[in-house]
Design an enzyme around this catalytic site. Structure first.
Site, mmCIF file in Angstrom:
data_model
loop_
_atom_site.group_PDB
_atom_site.id
_atom_site.type_symbol
_atom_site.label_atom_id
_atom_site.label_comp_id
_atom_site.label_asym_id
_atom_site.label_seq_id
_atom_site.Cartn_x
_atom_site.Cartn_y
_atom_site.Cartn_z
ATOM 1 N N HIS A 135 0.797 -1.015 0.008
ATOM 2 C CA HIS A 135 -0.100 -0.061 0.159
ATOM 3 C C HIS A 135 0.924 1.104 0.009
ATOM 4 C CE1 HIS A 135 -2.819 2.998 1.918
ATOM 5 N NE2 HIS A 135 -3.782 2.044 1.510
ATOM 6 N N ASP A 212 3.144 -4.038 8.127
ATOM 7 C CA ASP A 212 1.609 -3.445 7.976
ATOM 8 C C ASP A 212 0.704 -4.535 8.321
ATOM 9 O OD1 ASP A 212 -0.448 -2.647 6.947
ATOM 10 O OD2 ASP A 212 0.326 -1.797 5.206
ATOM 11 N N GLN A 215 -4.535 -4.728 7.210
ATOM 12 C CA GLN A 215 -5.612 -5.854 6.587
ATOM 13 C C GLN A 215 -5.798 -7.197 7.382
ATOM 14 O OE1 GLN A 215 -7.792 -4.769 4.481
ATOM 15 N NE2 GLN A 215 -6.909 -2.811 3.857
ATOM 16 N N LYS A 238 -10.055 -0.580 10.395
ATOM 17 C CA LYS A 238 -10.203 -1.685 9.547
ATOM 18 C C LYS A 238 -10.764 -3.025 10.576
ATOM 19 C CE LYS A 238 -7.415 -0.021 6.001
ATOM 20 N NZ LYS A 238 -7.881 0.475 4.793
ATOM 21 N N CYS A 376 -4.900 2.701 -3.392
ATOM 22 C CA CYS A 376 -3.521 3.305 -2.874
ATOM 23 C C CYS A 376 -2.544 2.362 -2.847
ATOM 24 C CB CYS A 376 -3.802 3.666 -1.327
ATOM 25 S SG CYS A 376 -5.175 5.032 -1.034
#
Lengths: 418, 151
Positions: A135, A212, A215, A238, A376
């Site tokens: 991302h 990261d 998600q 999220k 993104c």
């Protein structure tokens, strides 16, 4: 995971999606006179009643600034804020709550690491390694760092199906590599990266690892103790919590030696005009009044997820994703983008002759919310040679009926475009 | 579906499928790129200006049906027009999609085929798709070398 998956291979899974759906007030809304089908949770998830209620009751019943006052409300707010930190810490398997820093979201978490730890570790001629499926939030902070330090951003490539090419990845872990940062679950493709294996490969060579996890958290159990990474970052919104709040996990040994991120109140021990001394982590990284109610809401989102059993959630979603994949693959002229073996929650697709924005608009009028655009992740789009895709993203409250409505909506697109 | 067919009118679908004046314009003396950062769409408008008349114009790039049809219909509408007329057209076009519908009329009458974009009014997030080509044309006429952006 395997045992959970086999135990729910029928419709009568232990996961009760209807009772979950009832906890999300927005899911019973209608859009253009049609029941909402919300397939945009990878952009931002809907909120359960417990999260909404946690924020409301904070403001209604005991709100005050945290860590400052001696009065009753200050104590109650501080307790609730720190309890939320404890909940997040336990949920992700951190060593202790002091390893959890509240931030605005994953983007800020990565920026924090880049501008503190990154500047300490990365110098001229060094390399920072990321993957081809990142991302923008896990590309741009490192680009900024590399520009400042005279370092180089190196990208580990992926295959056509959207999977990391392991040999190419390993080849790029060199003596010059000072940091590895990668996405746990790709927002554009759904690919689940082998986080523990990647972390081990880097750490074998003394390379610290940033993940990261934006998600990943809404879809699967996260256990930092077993992944072993140095940093892991989350976004509240999220994972069914409020927007504007997230968490950064950092190993205490790093947090102790990292310089502060921002200066201000709360992050200091003593201040004189000559020199200031920093507070201990996590306070050192939380300058200014934080998003108090947001953090408490995120704590409530963790409570919600814990009430469900994340292994069951992952198994239910895997079944749903399989159904969605089969349904969409059967539609002539539709191409799925991102077909990794190990995948979570994302159906990114193209329809011959129809631009993603037109897909998005037509589905919207059918009451179906999908994302249309580059997600993104422009380098991912470039890799597939497209400007944009339509993306239906799944969460634990979606059903096979949602997938059927999506397929019917795609039929409407053909009606309009012929 | 009625609003959808207002948006995706036959004329728009036709220009999307078979865009007019599409491709590279040899001998162009003005060129500008346009970008919609929301969807990643890129557009290039090239034109030949004789005095203050748009003598020839072409566009290339990729985009949604609305942006492609808008670019296509725009090239037809502005070819042979003076710069001041082009500007007036853009103003009227923009007004058609974003202005108060109760006061339309005079400007609308001169818009000709451009009036098919009236349905975009009901889809505010798509106005940028329809105006990208026009912003890019404006940039080409200004000739300041800047990439036109909808943002």
């Amino acid at each position: 995971m395997t045992t959970a998956a086999t135990s729910v291979d029928s419709e009568s899974s232990a996961f009760d999606v209807e009772s979950v759906r009832r906890q999300f007030p927005a899911l019973s809304r209608e859009v253009y006179g049609k029941p909402l089908v919300y397939l945009d949770s990878a952009a931002s998830a809907q909120k359960p009643e417990v999260v909404i209620e946690a924020e409301l009751s904070c403001y209604r019943e005991y709100y005050a600034n945290v860590h400052r006052g001696v009065h009753r409300f200050a104590q109650l707010s501080t307790d609730a804020y720190e309890a939320a930190r404890q909940k997040v810490s336990t949920f992700i398997g951190a060593g202790c709550p002091r390893e959890v820093v509240f931030v605005r979201g994953t983007t800020e978490g990565i920026n924090l690491v880049a501008s503190t730890f990154g500047r300490q570790r990365v110098g001229a001629g060094d390399e920072v390694l990321i993957t081809a499926m990142e991302h923008h939030s896990n590309i741009v902070p490192w680009q900024l760092l590399c520009e400042q330090q005279g370092a180089k951003l190196v990208v580990a490539p992926m295959s056509q199906s959207g999977e990391l090419i392991w040999d190419e990845f390993e080849k790029r872990l060199t003596k010059k590599t000072k940091l590895l940062s990668f996405v746990h679950v790709s927002n554009a493709l759904g690919t689940i990266n082998p986080a523990a294996e990647m972390t081990a490969a880097a750490q074998e060579q003394g390379i610290p690892v940033v993940i990261d996890g934006a998600q990943a958290a809404p879809h699967m159990p996260i256990d930092i103790a077993s992944i072993g990474c140095d940093f892991y970052t989350l976004s509240g919104h999220k994972m069914f919590g409020p927007s504007g709040i997230g968490a950064l996990y950092g190993k205490l040994e790093h947090l102790n030696t990292m310089p502060p991120y921002q200066g201000g109140g709360e992050m200091i021990r003593t201040v004189t005009f000559e020199k200031s001394e920093w507070a201990e982590p996590p306070a050192k990284f939380e300058a200014g009044t934080p998003n108090i109610a947001g953090a408490i809401g995120m704590g409530a989102a963790v409570d919600f997820l814990k009430s469900l059993d994340m292994a069951q959630v992952a198994a239910y979603e895997a079944e749903l994703l399989e159904y969605g994949t089969q349904t969409l693959e059967a539609i002539p002229g539709l191409t799925l983008i991102g077909t990794a073996q190990n995948k979570a929650g994302v159906l990114s697709f193209l329809i011959d002759g129809v631009h993603a924005h037109d897909i998005g608009t037509i589905l919207d009028r059918e009451g179906i919310a999908v994302r249309a655009g580059h997600h993104c992740a422009q380098p991912v789009m470039d890799f597939y040679g497209v400007a944009a895709t339509a993306r239906a993203s799944l969460a634990l409250y979606n059903t096979k009926d949602d997938i059927d409505r999506l397929a019917a909506g795609i039929g409407k697109i053909r009606e309009v475009f012929g | 579906m009625s609003e959808l067919t207002d948006l995706y009118q036959e004329v728009i679908l036709d220009h999307n499928k078979a865009p007019r004046n599409f491709g590279v314009l040899e001998n162009a003396d003005r060129t500008a790129d346009g970008h919609n950062p929301l969807c990643g769409d890129m557009l290039r408008v090239s034109l030949v200006l004789e005095g203050d008349v748009v003598q020839d114009i072409r566009f290339e790039g990729s985009g949604c049906a609305i942006s492609k049809a808008s670019a296509s219909i725009m090239t037809e509408a502005v070819k042979g027009k003076r710069v001041a007329e082009v500007e007036a057209l853009f103003e009227g076009f923009h007004e058609l999609m974003t202005g108060d519908p109760s006061v339309k009329g005079e400007a609308g009458a001169e818009l000709g085929k451009l009036a098919v974009f009236e349905g975009v009014r009901e889809f505010p997030v798509r106005v940028k798709c329809a105006t990208l080509a026009w912003h890019t044309l404006e940039a080409a006429l200004r000739e300041d070398g800047k990439v036109a952006s909808t943002e």
